[in-house]
Each structure stands twice: as C-alpha cells, then as structure tokens.
Design a protein around this motif. Structure first.
Motif, PDB file in Angstrom:
ATOM      1  N   ASP A   1      -9.271 -66.759 -27.280  1.00 45.26           N
ATOM      2  CA  ASP A   1      -9.134 -68.100 -27.868  1.00 45.26           C
ATOM      3  C   ASP A   1      -8.060 -68.107 -28.938  1.00 45.26           C
ATOM      4  OD1 ASP A   1     -11.739 -69.273 -26.690  1.00 45.26           O
ATOM      5  OD2 ASP A   1     -12.327 -67.365 -27.584  1.00 45.26           O
ATOM      6  N   VAL A   2      -7.860 -66.954 -29.584  1.00 44.73           N
ATOM      7  CA  VAL A   2      -6.895 -66.869 -30.677  1.00 44.73           C
ATOM      8  C   VAL A   2      -5.937 -65.734 -30.363  1.00 44.73           C
ATOM      9  CG1 VAL A   2      -6.599 -66.539 -33.167  1.00 44.73           C
ATOM     10  CG2 VAL A   2      -8.714 -67.572 -32.291  1.00 44.73           C
ATOM     11  N   LEU A   3      -4.644 -66.034 -30.336  1.00 44.82           N
ATOM     12  CA  LEU A   3      -3.652 -64.988 -30.139  1.00 44.82           C
ATOM     13  C   LEU A   3      -3.110 -64.576 -31.498  1.00 44.82           C
ATOM     14  CD1 LEU A   3      -1.630 -66.213 -27.014  1.00 44.82           C
ATOM     15  CD2 LEU A   3      -3.337 -64.391 -27.138  1.00 44.82           C
ATOM     16  N   LEU A   4      -3.176 -63.294 -31.769  1.00 48.13           N
ATOM     17  CA  LEU A   4      -2.747 -62.789 -33.076  1.00 48.13           C
ATOM     18  C   LEU A   4      -1.346 -62.205 -32.986  1.00 48.13           C
ATOM     19  CD1 LEU A   4      -6.014 -60.879 -34.050  1.00 48.13           C
ATOM     20  CD2 LEU A   4      -5.300 -63.151 -34.832  1.00 48.13           C
ATOM     21  N   GLU A   5      -0.639 -62.243 -34.104  1.00 50.03           N
ATOM     22  CA  GLU A   5       0.655 -61.586 -34.222  1.00 50.03           C
ATOM     23  C   GLU A   5       0.605 -60.662 -35.435  1.00 50.03           C
ATOM     24  OE1 GLU A   5       2.790 -61.849 -31.879  1.00 50.03           O
ATOM     25  OE2 GLU A   5       1.902 -63.590 -30.862  1.00 50.03           O
ATOM     26  N   ASP A   6       1.606 -59.789 -35.523  1.00 52.15           N
ATOM     27  CA  ASP A   6       1.663 -58.842 -36.628  1.00 52.15           C
ATOM     28  C   ASP A   6       1.633 -59.575 -37.977  1.00 52.15           C
ATOM     29  OD1 ASP A   6       1.947 -56.363 -37.859  1.00 52.15           O
ATOM     30  OD2 ASP A   6       4.134 -56.517 -37.923  1.00 52.15           O
ATOM     31  N   GLY A   7       0.779 -59.146 -38.866  1.00 54.39           N
ATOM     32  CA  GLY A   7       0.725 -59.712 -40.212  1.00 54.39           C
ATOM     33  C   GLY A   7      -0.100 -60.976 -40.341  1.00 54.39           C
ATOM     34  N   ASP A   8      -0.653 -61.449 -39.241  1.00 47.67           N
ATOM     35  CA  ASP A   8      -1.461 -62.679 -39.312  1.00 47.67           C
ATOM     36  C   ASP A   8      -2.677 -62.493 -40.213  1.00 47.67           C
ATOM     37  OD1 ASP A   8       0.120 -64.145 -37.686  1.00 47.67           O
ATOM     38  OD2 ASP A   8      -1.264 -64.243 -35.986  1.00 47.67           O
ATOM     39  N   ALA A   9      -2.930 -63.521 -41.011  1.00 46.64           N
ATOM     40  CA  ALA A   9      -4.168 -63.549 -41.785  1.00 46.64           C
ATOM     41  C   ALA A   9      -5.246 -64.132 -40.884  1.00 46.64           C
ATOM     42  CB  ALA A   9      -3.981 -64.420 -43.013  1.00 46.64           C
ATOM     43  N   LEU A  10      -6.436 -63.521 -40.904  1.00 44.84           N
ATOM     44  CA  LEU A  10      -7.512 -64.040 -40.063  1.00 44.84           C
ATOM     45  C   LEU A  10      -8.332 -65.043 -40.844  1.00 44.84           C
ATOM     46  CD1 LEU A  10      -7.092 -60.844 -38.931  1.00 44.84           C
ATOM     47  CD2 LEU A  10      -8.506 -61.999 -37.249  1.00 44.84           C
ATOM     48  N   ALA A  11      -8.570 -66.179 -40.229  1.00 40.42           N
ATOM     49  CA  ALA A  11      -9.275 -67.258 -40.934  1.00 40.42           C
ATOM     50  C   ALA A  11     -10.770 -66.977 -40.973  1.00 40.42           C
ATOM     51  CB  ALA A  11      -8.991 -68.581 -40.228  1.00 40.42           C
ATOM     52  N   LEU A  12     -11.158 -66.053 -41.848  1.00 42.05           N
ATOM     53  CA  LEU A  12     -12.578 -65.735 -42.002  1.00 42.05           C
ATOM     54  C   LEU A  12     -12.978 -65.988 -43.440  1.00 42.05           C
ATOM     55  CD1 LEU A  12     -13.430 -62.292 -40.354  1.00 42.05           C
ATOM     56  CD2 LEU A  12     -13.964 -64.578 -39.504  1.00 42.05           C
ATOM     57  N   PRO A  13     -13.913 -66.911 -43.674  1.00 42.03           N
ATOM     58  CA  PRO A  13     -14.314 -67.195 -45.051  1.00 42.03           C
ATOM     59  C   PRO A  13     -14.859 -65.936 -45.747  1.00 42.03           C
ATOM     60  CG  PRO A  13     -15.761 -68.307 -43.456  1.00 42.03           C
ATOM     61  CD  PRO A  13     -14.621 -67.730 -42.691  1.00 42.03           C
ATOM     62  N   ASP A  14     -14.521 -65.773 -46.998  1.00 42.42           N
ATOM     63  CA  ASP A  14     -14.960 -64.626 -47.827  1.00 42.42           C
ATOM     64  C   ASP A  14     -14.236 -63.324 -47.505  1.00 42.42           C
ATOM     65  OD1 ASP A  14     -16.658 -66.273 -49.100  1.00 42.42           O
ATOM     66  OD2 ASP A  14     -18.508 -65.184 -48.598  1.00 42.42           O
ATOM     67  N   TRP A  15     -13.362 -63.343 -46.530  1.00 39.84           N
ATOM     68  CA  TRP A  15     -12.642 -62.123 -46.164  1.00 39.84           C
ATOM     69  C   TRP A  15     -11.144 -62.375 -46.235  1.00 39.84           C
ATOM     70  CZ3 TRP A  15     -14.701 -57.329 -44.775  1.00 39.84           C
ATOM     71  CH2 TRP A  15     -16.097 -57.292 -44.714  1.00 39.84           C
ATOM     72  N   ASP A  16     -10.428 -61.381 -46.760  1.00 39.68           N
ATOM     73  CA  ASP A  16      -8.981 -61.485 -46.847  1.00 39.68           C
ATOM     74  C   ASP A  16      -8.391 -60.488 -45.839  1.00 39.68           C
ATOM     75  OD1 ASP A  16      -6.411 -61.953 -47.654  1.00 39.68           O
ATOM     76  OD2 ASP A  16      -6.551 -60.705 -49.457  1.00 39.68           O
ATOM     77  N   LEU A  17      -8.677 -60.765 -44.581  1.00 39.55           N
ATOM     78  CA  LEU A  17      -8.374 -59.807 -43.519  1.00 39.55           C
ATOM     79  C   LEU A  17      -7.028 -60.111 -42.879  1.00 39.55           C
ATOM     80  CD1 LEU A  17     -10.264 -57.542 -42.437  1.00 39.55           C
ATOM     81  CD2 LEU A  17     -10.889 -59.092 -40.597  1.00 39.55           C
ATOM     82  N   LYS A  18      -6.250 -59.050 -42.686  1.00 41.57           N
ATOM     83  CA  LYS A  18      -4.926 -59.222 -42.102  1.00 41.57           C
ATOM     84  C   LYS A  18      -4.768 -58.278 -40.910  1.00 41.57           C
ATOM     85  CE  LYS A  18      -0.904 -58.124 -44.037  1.00 41.57           C
ATOM     86  NZ  LYS A  18       0.108 -57.893 -45.065  1.00 41.57           N
ATOM     87  N   GLY A  19      -4.127 -58.761 -39.865  1.00 42.93           N
ATOM     88  CA  GLY A  19      -3.905 -57.932 -38.670  1.00 42.93           C
ATOM     89  C   GLY A  19      -2.612 -57.135 -38.790  1.00 42.93           C
ATOM     90  N   ILE A  20      -2.639 -55.877 -38.359  1.00 44.42           N
ATOM     91  CA  ILE A  20      -1.416 -55.063 -38.306  1.00 44.42           C
ATOM     92  C   ILE A  20      -1.231 -54.659 -36.843  1.00 44.42           C
ATOM     93  CG2 ILE A  20      -0.197 -53.058 -39.224  1.00 44.42           C
ATOM     94  CD1 ILE A  20      -2.476 -52.772 -41.264  1.00 44.42           C
ATOM     95  N   TRP A  21      -0.137 -55.073 -36.273  1.00 44.45           N
ATOM     96  CA  TRP A  21       0.145 -54.726 -34.872  1.00 44.45           C
ATOM     97  C   TRP A  21       0.523 -53.259 -34.807  1.00 44.45           C
ATOM     98  CZ3 TRP A  21       5.266 -55.748 -31.969  1.00 44.45           C
ATOM     99  CH2 TRP A  21       5.099 -55.477 -30.597  1.00 44.45           C
ATOM    100  N   THR A  22      -0.216 -52.482 -34.017  1.00 47.73           N
ATOM    101  CA  THR A  22       0.024 -51.031 -33.913  1.00 47.73           C
ATOM    102  C   THR A  22       0.121 -50.616 -32.444  1.00 47.73           C
ATOM    103  OG1 THR A  22      -2.382 -50.766 -34.123  1.00 47.73           O
ATOM    104  CG2 THR A  22      -1.062 -50.406 -36.105  1.00 47.73           C
ATOM    105  N   PRO A  23       1.184 -51.039 -31.754  1.00 44.86           N
ATOM    106  CA  PRO A  23       1.316 -50.683 -30.337  1.00 44.86           C
ATOM    107  C   PRO A  23       1.435 -49.178 -30.150  1.00 44.86           C
ATOM    108  CG  PRO A  23       3.406 -51.549 -31.165  1.00 44.86           C
ATOM    109  CD  PRO A  23       2.391 -51.725 -32.267  1.00 44.86           C
ATOM    110  N   GLY A  24       1.002 -48.696 -28.996  1.00 43.97           N
ATOM    111  CA  GLY A  24       1.096 -47.264 -28.692  1.00 43.97           C
ATOM    112  C   GLY A  24      -0.071 -46.851 -27.814  1.00 43.97           C
ATOM    113  N   HIS A  25      -1.270 -46.814 -28.390  1.00 44.42           N
ATOM    114  CA  HIS A  25      -2.467 -46.510 -27.592  1.00 44.42           C
ATOM    115  C   HIS A  25      -2.581 -47.552 -26.473  1.00 44.42           C
ATOM    116  CE1 HIS A  25      -6.488 -45.168 -26.628  1.00 44.42           C
ATOM    117  NE2 HIS A  25      -7.006 -46.338 -26.942  1.00 44.42           N
ATOM    118  N   THR A  26      -2.347 -48.790 -26.827  1.00 48.04           N
ATOM    119  CA  THR A  26      -2.155 -49.887 -25.862  1.00 48.04           C
ATOM    120  C   THR A  26      -1.044 -50.775 -26.423  1.00 48.04           C
ATOM    121  OG1 THR A  26      -3.786 -51.321 -26.948  1.00 48.04           O
ATOM    122  CG2 THR A  26      -4.610 -49.922 -25.147  1.00 48.04           C
TER     123      THR A  26
END
Ligand SMILES: [Zn+2]
Ligand SMILES: [Zn+2]
Length: 355
Positions: free
Chosen positions: A172-197
């Motif tokens: 439902d949600v496509l993430l990109e490198d550095g995206d902040a995830l819209a989760l209340p109470d959390w300051d979560l950020k995605g880091i794209w780490t290609p390699g394993h997949t």
C-alpha cells in the motif's frame, strides 16, 4: 583487530545456543520483539518487532506464512497486551518469505497497510507472467553457471516446494531511501540498503537509539548475497556500499542498538558492518586464487571449491543453491573490478584478466 558485534539480547543468544525459541521480550517501553519460528533451517526464527502507537501497533516484518507462525505472532502480541486486530501497519524489510510471509493475510484481516521499498515491490510475484519469466531466467542462469542437469531438476523441485508459502500482493505504501514513516509517537526513517535483496530496508529511530537491521546486518551470520533474476549482478557491490552506509548512520547515534531479523540484539553496528566488508574482501581473494589455480573453471565448480563451514559434498540442495549464489555474486564483482572475465560462451569459464 575488529571489535565484533556485542551481544545485547542475552536471553536470545542463550536460546540460540540452546536451539530453542527465545522469549517474547519488551526491548524498550513501547517496543517488543517476538520470535516467530521458520520451518526451514538454519535460521530457526525471525524476529518480528512490535511498535506501540496511540492507534494500536505497527510491526516490522511479519513471519512465515503458515498457521503455526500466525499463532506464535498472535500469542506474542497477546503477551504485549495486543491482538492481531490492533496491527495498523506492516513495515517490511524485504520480501523473503520469513519477513514478508504473513503480511498479506494480516492486511486481509486487519486492513493494515503494507509498506515496502519500491525496488523490492518490483520483485514481488504477483502476475503469472512474472513467474514464467522467473523460471526462464533461472534456466538461462543454470546454463550460464554450469549447473549439472540433475542439480537443475532438484532446484526446480525445491523451488516448487517453496512457492506454496509465498503469497504476494502489492504493497500500500512504497518507500524510498530516507523516507520518514508516518507513525505517531515514532520518529522512524527508512534507509535503503540494497544487496541482500534489491530493495532491502533498515529502519532507524535516532531518539530511541535503535536501528532495525533486517537481514542486512546480523550479529553472527553473514547474510547470503545471491544473484538471481530478482537481484542484479552487481548485488555484492551494492551490498558493500549499503554496509558502509548503515555504518555511517549508526556512527551518528551514540550507543545505537541493532535490532536484527534473526539471532539477537547487538551493539556495534559499524564494527559488524566493517567486519562483513572484510569478510567479503577475503572471499573475493579466495575466489580469485581458485580461478588463478584452475583457469576456465565454471561458477558451479567454484562454489564447490570455496571454503565452507562444512564440506560442500554434505550440502543439501538449498545450501548448494546458496553456495552457488555466493560464488556468482563474488565472481561478478571481480569481473566488474576488471580482475576476472567469464569469456563469451553461454557457460561462463572464469579466467584472470591479463594485465
Ligand atoms: Zn532475507
Ligand atoms: Zn531472513
């Protein structure tokens, strides 16, 4: 000398040594880890993380797609004071069946959103033509790397067995490198780490000093960097870059805790990433030496000659396939670096590039 990853999940480490499932644990206020069994060896369990929010919970990874895993996850949530129906987001590090597994079923039951990196979403098997294409590419690859016919047949059977656990659908949600995830109470950020997949993601929460490292960085195991139709030939080069990348991010966070997809929580993400880079450089040198010793060797033959924790001849097929994947990834990287050449025949016969 390296400082190896330092164990933080002591109960998890002990359970790993005792070959039993570790306990459901509260890692921090509002954060739980639930081990969910994997029916195939040798990983034993995947760690599903539960992040509490004012609306319910988000989970990182979903566990294997079978009834037993579903029950384990459900019981783990109950220990944390929640139910499956409280899940509103499923963040997936990558699409391997131990991580993506139950995502679709959970969405069907709860309406949760599935979030995944865009490059990973492209590797999902959703349309029938993708499966046909995947099979054709596998056959081309078998010729390219000199897999004997009986092993090819075995591989087909094994893949067929495996497929029944894979139930994909679009996220439902496509993430990109550095995206902040819209989760209340959390300051979560995605880091794209290609390699394993191709679209593997780690998630970092600097305030809480934690990083969810998926299969990208594990405290003890070296993740398999294979090359198959869903992972480009430069996957090892990407993996090494991604290790440097998470090492840098971890360095900006004092006492950053690693929350991996398997094994146990650890400290020293940067040290472990450096150790993995060094491991692969040693592996590259080992492979180069094999080719120097036996010019014209096929990738399949290389996979038999590389040193393994056990003798290659005792490997069952899934292990042989992983071994081949590792040989391919390393040979391809040496070719990119101009050290080796596969020649021009349909089957690669590796030689050193004359200098
Ligand atoms: Zn994986
Ligand atoms: Zn995994």
């Amino acid at each position: 000398m390296h400082v190896a990853a330092e164990v933080l999940g002591h109960k998890q480490k002990q359970a790993w040594l005792d070959k039993v499932l570790p306990p459901v644990e509260q890692v921090q206020p509002g954060l739980w880890s639930i081990p969910v069994e994997i029916p195939i060896k040798p990983l034993r369990y995947v760690l599903v993380y539960v992040l509490e929010t004012p609306k319910g919970v988000a989970i990182i990874d979903a566990g294997w797609n079978d009834e037993k895993s579903y029950q384990t996850l459900s019981e783990g949530l109950a220990t944390a004071g929640y139910a499956v129906s409280d899940i509103h987001d499923v963040l997936v590090t990558h699409v391997h069946p131990d991580h993506f597994g139950l995502a679709k079923r959970l969405r069907e039951e709860t309406g949760a959103r599935i979030a995944l990196h865009s490059a990973e979403a492209k590797t999902l098997m959703i349309e029938p033509h993708q499966e046909v294409q995947w099979q054709m590419e596998s056959e081309v690859r078998a010729v390219q790397h000199g897999i004997p016919l009986e092993d090819q047949e075995q591989m087909k059977r094994e893949v067929g067995e495996f497929r029944k656990f894979v139930d994909h659908s679009a996220p439902d949600v496509l993430l990109e490198d550095g995206d902040a995830l819209a989760l209340p109470d959390w300051d979560l950020k995605g880091i794209w780490t290609p390699g394993h997949t191709p679209g593997h993601m780690c998630f970092v929460e600097p305030e809480r000093r934690i990083m969810f490292t998926g299969d990208h960085v594990l405290p003890r195991i070296t993740p398999n960097i294979s090359v198959h139709s869903n992972n480009p030939p430069d996957s090892l080069a990407r993996y090494l870059d991604s290790l440097t990348k998470v090492g840098r991010v971890a360095d900006t966070i004092e006492d950053c805790m690693g929350l991996p997809g398997h094994e146990y929580r650890y400290a020293g993400i940067r040290a472990r990433a450096d150790e993995l880079i060094e491991h692969h450089e040693e592996r590259l040198e080992e492979l180069r030496a094999i080719v120097a010793d036996q010019p014209g060797v096929t990738t399949w033959e290389i996979s038999q000659r590389l040193s393994w924790s056990r003798d290659w001849s005792t490997f069952r097929f899934p292990e042989r396939r992983s071994a081949l994947g590792e040989a391919i990834a390393h040979a391809e990287l040496l070719a990119q670096r101009g050290v080796l050449t596969p020649g021009s025949e349909p089957t690669a016969h590796w030689r050193l590039v004359e200098r």
